[in-house]
Design a protein around this motif. Structure first.
Motif, PDB file in Angstrom:
ATOM      1  N   LEU A  35      -7.968   4.140  -2.589  1.00 16.76           N
ATOM      2  CA  LEU A  35      -8.345   3.982  -4.004  1.00 16.76           C
ATOM      3  C   LEU A  35      -9.484   2.933  -4.010  1.00 16.76           C
ATOM      4  N   GLN A  36     -10.630   3.382  -4.768  1.00 13.71           N
ATOM      5  CA  GLN A  36     -11.915   2.648  -4.940  1.00 13.71           C
ATOM      6  C   GLN A  36     -11.574   1.649  -6.195  1.00 13.71           C
ATOM      7  N   THR A  37     -11.578   0.559  -6.086  1.00 16.32           N
ATOM      8  CA  THR A  37     -11.649  -0.510  -7.250  1.00 16.32           C
ATOM      9  C   THR A  37     -12.970  -1.153  -7.295  1.00 16.32           C
ATOM     10  N   HIS A  38     -13.257  -1.952  -8.326  1.00 13.89           N
ATOM     11  CA  HIS A  38     -14.310  -2.823  -8.565  1.00 13.89           C
ATOM     12  C   HIS A  38     -14.609  -3.506  -7.427  1.00 13.89           C
ATOM     13  N   ALA A  39     -13.556  -4.506  -6.826  1.00 16.53           N
ATOM     14  CA  ALA A  39     -13.784  -5.418  -6.010  1.00 16.53           C
ATOM     15  C   ALA A  39     -13.774  -4.831  -4.470  1.00 16.53           C
ATOM     16  N   GLN A  40     -12.638  -4.015  -4.180  1.00 21.99           N
ATOM     17  CA  GLN A  40     -12.503  -3.384  -2.611  1.00 21.99           C
ATOM     18  C   GLN A  40     -11.794  -2.381  -2.606  1.00 21.99           C
ATOM     19  N   PRO A  41     -11.732  -1.634  -1.557  1.00 27.85           N
ATOM     20  CA  PRO A  41     -10.814  -0.254  -1.525  1.00 27.85           C
ATOM     21  C   PRO A  41      -9.436  -0.889  -1.274  1.00 27.85           C
ATOM     22  N   LYS A  42      -8.413   0.020  -1.738  1.00 25.07           N
ATOM     23  CA  LYS A  42      -7.131  -0.308  -1.499  1.00 25.07           C
ATOM     24  C   LYS A  42      -6.362   1.126  -0.872  1.00 25.07           C
ATOM     25  N   LEU A  43      -5.632   0.911   0.354  1.00 21.96           N
ATOM     26  CA  LEU A  43      -5.069   2.221   0.815  1.00 21.96           C
ATOM     27  C   LEU A  43      -3.537   2.261   0.282  1.00 21.96           C
ATOM     28  N   LEU A  44      -3.230   3.526   0.017  1.00 22.84           N
ATOM     29  CA  LEU A  44      -2.101   3.571  -0.477  1.00 22.84           C
ATOM     30  C   LEU A  44      -1.138   3.362   0.468  1.00 22.84           C
ATOM     31  N   ALA A  45       0.358   2.709   0.031  1.00 25.12           N
ATOM     32  CA  ALA A  45       1.188   2.401   1.221  1.00 25.12           C
ATOM     33  C   ALA A  45       2.481   2.878   0.624  1.00 25.12           C
ATOM     34  N   THR A  46       3.569   2.647   1.898  1.00 22.26           N
ATOM     35  CA  THR A  46       4.978   3.118   1.502  1.00 22.26           C
ATOM     36  C   THR A  46       5.581   1.965   0.896  1.00 22.26           C
ATOM     37  N   LYS A  47       6.819   2.129   0.354  1.00 23.29           N
ATOM     38  CA  LYS A  47       7.726   1.075   0.054  1.00 23.29           C
ATOM     39  C   LYS A  47       7.854   0.089   1.240  1.00 23.29           C
ATOM     40  N   GLU A  48       7.732   0.334   2.611  1.00 24.60           N
ATOM     41  CA  GLU A  48       7.841  -0.523   3.433  1.00 24.60           C
ATOM     42  C   GLU A  48       6.632  -1.398   3.926  1.00 24.60           C
ATOM     43  N   GLY A  49       5.587  -0.820   3.224  1.00 27.23           N
ATOM     44  CA  GLY A  49       4.428  -1.826   3.442  1.00 27.23           C
ATOM     45  C   GLY A  49       3.366  -1.036   4.396  1.00 27.23           C
ATOM     46  N   GLU A  50       3.679   0.200   5.016  1.00 29.71           N
ATOM     47  CA  GLU A  50       2.852   0.667   5.870  1.00 29.71           C
ATOM     48  C   GLU A  50       1.880   1.533   5.140  1.00 29.71           C
ATOM     49  N   PRO A  51       0.594   1.820   5.597  1.00 31.20           N
ATOM     50  CA  PRO A  51      -0.143   2.844   5.217  1.00 31.20           C
ATOM     51  C   PRO A  51       0.582   4.355   5.027  1.00 31.20           C
ATOM     52  N   ARG A  52       0.369   4.862   3.647  1.00 27.36           N
ATOM     53  CA  ARG A  52       1.278   5.999   3.440  1.00 27.36           C
ATOM     54  C   ARG A  52       0.504   7.183   4.040  1.00 27.36           C
ATOM     55  N   ARG A  53       1.175   8.299   4.906  1.00 25.29           N
ATOM     56  CA  ARG A  53       0.617   9.296   5.356  1.00 25.29           C
ATOM     57  C   ARG A  53       0.987  10.468   4.880  1.00 25.29           C
ATOM     58  N   PHE A  54       0.233  11.367   4.666  1.00 26.56           N
ATOM     59  CA  PHE A  54       0.621  12.644   4.207  1.00 26.56           C
ATOM     60  C   PHE A  54       0.536  13.940   5.255  1.00 26.56           C
ATOM     61  N   SER A  55       1.326  14.812   5.317  1.00 26.32           N
ATOM     62  CA  SER A  55       1.132  15.747   6.228  1.00 26.32           C
ATOM     63  C   SER A  55       0.339  16.878   5.981  1.00 26.32           C
ATOM     64  N   SER A  56       0.065  16.812   4.677  1.00 28.32           N
ATOM     65  CA  SER A  56      -0.894  18.001   4.079  1.00 28.32           C
ATOM     66  C   SER A  56      -1.871  17.472   3.232  1.00 28.32           C
ATOM     67  N   PHE A  57      -3.004  18.133   3.256  1.00 27.53           N
ATOM     68  CA  PHE A  57      -4.102  17.396   2.153  1.00 27.53           C
ATOM     69  C   PHE A  57      -3.617  17.917   0.917  1.00 27.53           C
ATOM     70  N   GLU A  58      -2.824  18.994   0.456  1.00 27.27           N
ATOM     71  CA  GLU A  58      -2.305  19.097  -0.812  1.00 27.27           C
ATOM     72  C   GLU A  58      -1.351  18.115  -1.282  1.00 27.27           C
ATOM     73  N   GLY A  59      -0.580  17.491  -0.502  1.00 24.83           N
ATOM     74  CA  GLY A  59       0.368  16.461  -0.860  1.00 24.83           C
ATOM     75  C   GLY A  59      -0.298  15.095  -1.148  1.00 24.83           C
ATOM     76  N   ALA A  60      -1.593  14.846  -0.359  1.00 28.22           N
ATOM     77  CA  ALA A  60      -2.375  13.937  -0.906  1.00 28.22           C
ATOM     78  C   ALA A  60      -2.900  13.946  -2.381  1.00 28.22           C
ATOM     79  N   LEU A  61      -3.512  15.197  -2.744  1.00 30.83           N
ATOM     80  CA  LEU A  61      -3.932  15.643  -3.813  1.00 30.83           C
ATOM     81  C   LEU A  61      -2.717  15.562  -5.061  1.00 30.83           C
ATOM     82  N   LYS A  62      -1.883  16.011  -4.781  1.00 34.47           N
ATOM     83  CA  LYS A  62      -0.611  16.092  -5.788  1.00 34.47           C
ATOM     84  C   LYS A  62      -0.541  14.559  -6.007  1.00 34.47           C
ATOM     85  N   VAL A  63      -0.270  13.686  -5.105  1.00 31.46           N
ATOM     86  CA  VAL A  63       0.056  12.304  -5.648  1.00 31.46           C
ATOM     87  C   VAL A  63      -1.346  11.713  -6.277  1.00 31.46           C
TER      88      VAL A  63
END
Length: 167
Positions: A35-63
């Motif tokens: 996600l692009q913010t004014h200050a710096q980019p933010k990578l979407l994370a899981t509840k455990e604090g790891e970068p969230r990975r999607f197995s499909s492109f459609e899953g990422a678009l849905k989020v």
């Protein structure tokens, strides 16, 4: 590496208007969201604090759509994307336990329904509560007599449930 941001925080940032755009980044075996913010980019994370990975492109678009991020100016970086590669661990012990419980519940409900149908289909006449109590009393007496004969001792059983209770 960009800062990590959990989904709940990302929602707050979107609601506050701090998200200016998004980028779907291809990885070996999946996708991630930045996600692009004014200050710096933010990578979407899981509840455990790891970068969230999607197995499909459609899953990422849905989020992104569920977050309310505009997808008309979405950037896609597929330079490192590959269909094979490092797959994220798909194990969810909490969901597994919930599904097992749901399955057990469904089996029990099916058992109860079958038992009720069997009882309703039984052609024998129904017993009144008094008749059922008399039948149970006869069975208790028969068992008491068998036990007394086996042990060689007379076993006294109360005639009604309140006999023999401490008062």
């Amino acid at each position: 590496m960009p800062d990590l941001v959990k989904l709940a925080t990302a929602r707050v940032l979107v609601d506050a208007g701090a998200i200016k755009g998004a980028e779907v980044i291809g990885l070996a075996g999946g996708w991630t969201l930045q996600l692009q913010t004014h200050a710096q980019p933010k990578l979407l994370a899981t509840k455990e604090g790891e970068p969230r990975r999607f197995s499909s492109f459609e899953g990422a678009l849905k989020v992104l759509r569920d977050l309310g991020v505009r997808t008309d100016a979405l950037r896609v970086d597929a330079a490192h994307w590959d269909t094979i590669g490092e797959q994220p661990a798909r194990r969810r012990p909490d969901r597994s336990a919930a599904m097992k419980l749901k399955d057990e519940d469904a089996r029990y409900v099916a058992f109860l329904r079958a038992s009720v149908e069997e009882a309703r289909a039984d052609p024998r006449p129904s017993l009144s509560s008094g008749e059922a109590a008399d039948t149970m009393a006869m069975q208790r007496e028969l068992r008491r007599a068998r036990l007394s004969a086996k042990l060689g001792v007379e076993i006294a059983m109360p005639d009604s449930p309140d006999q023999g209770e401490a008062k």
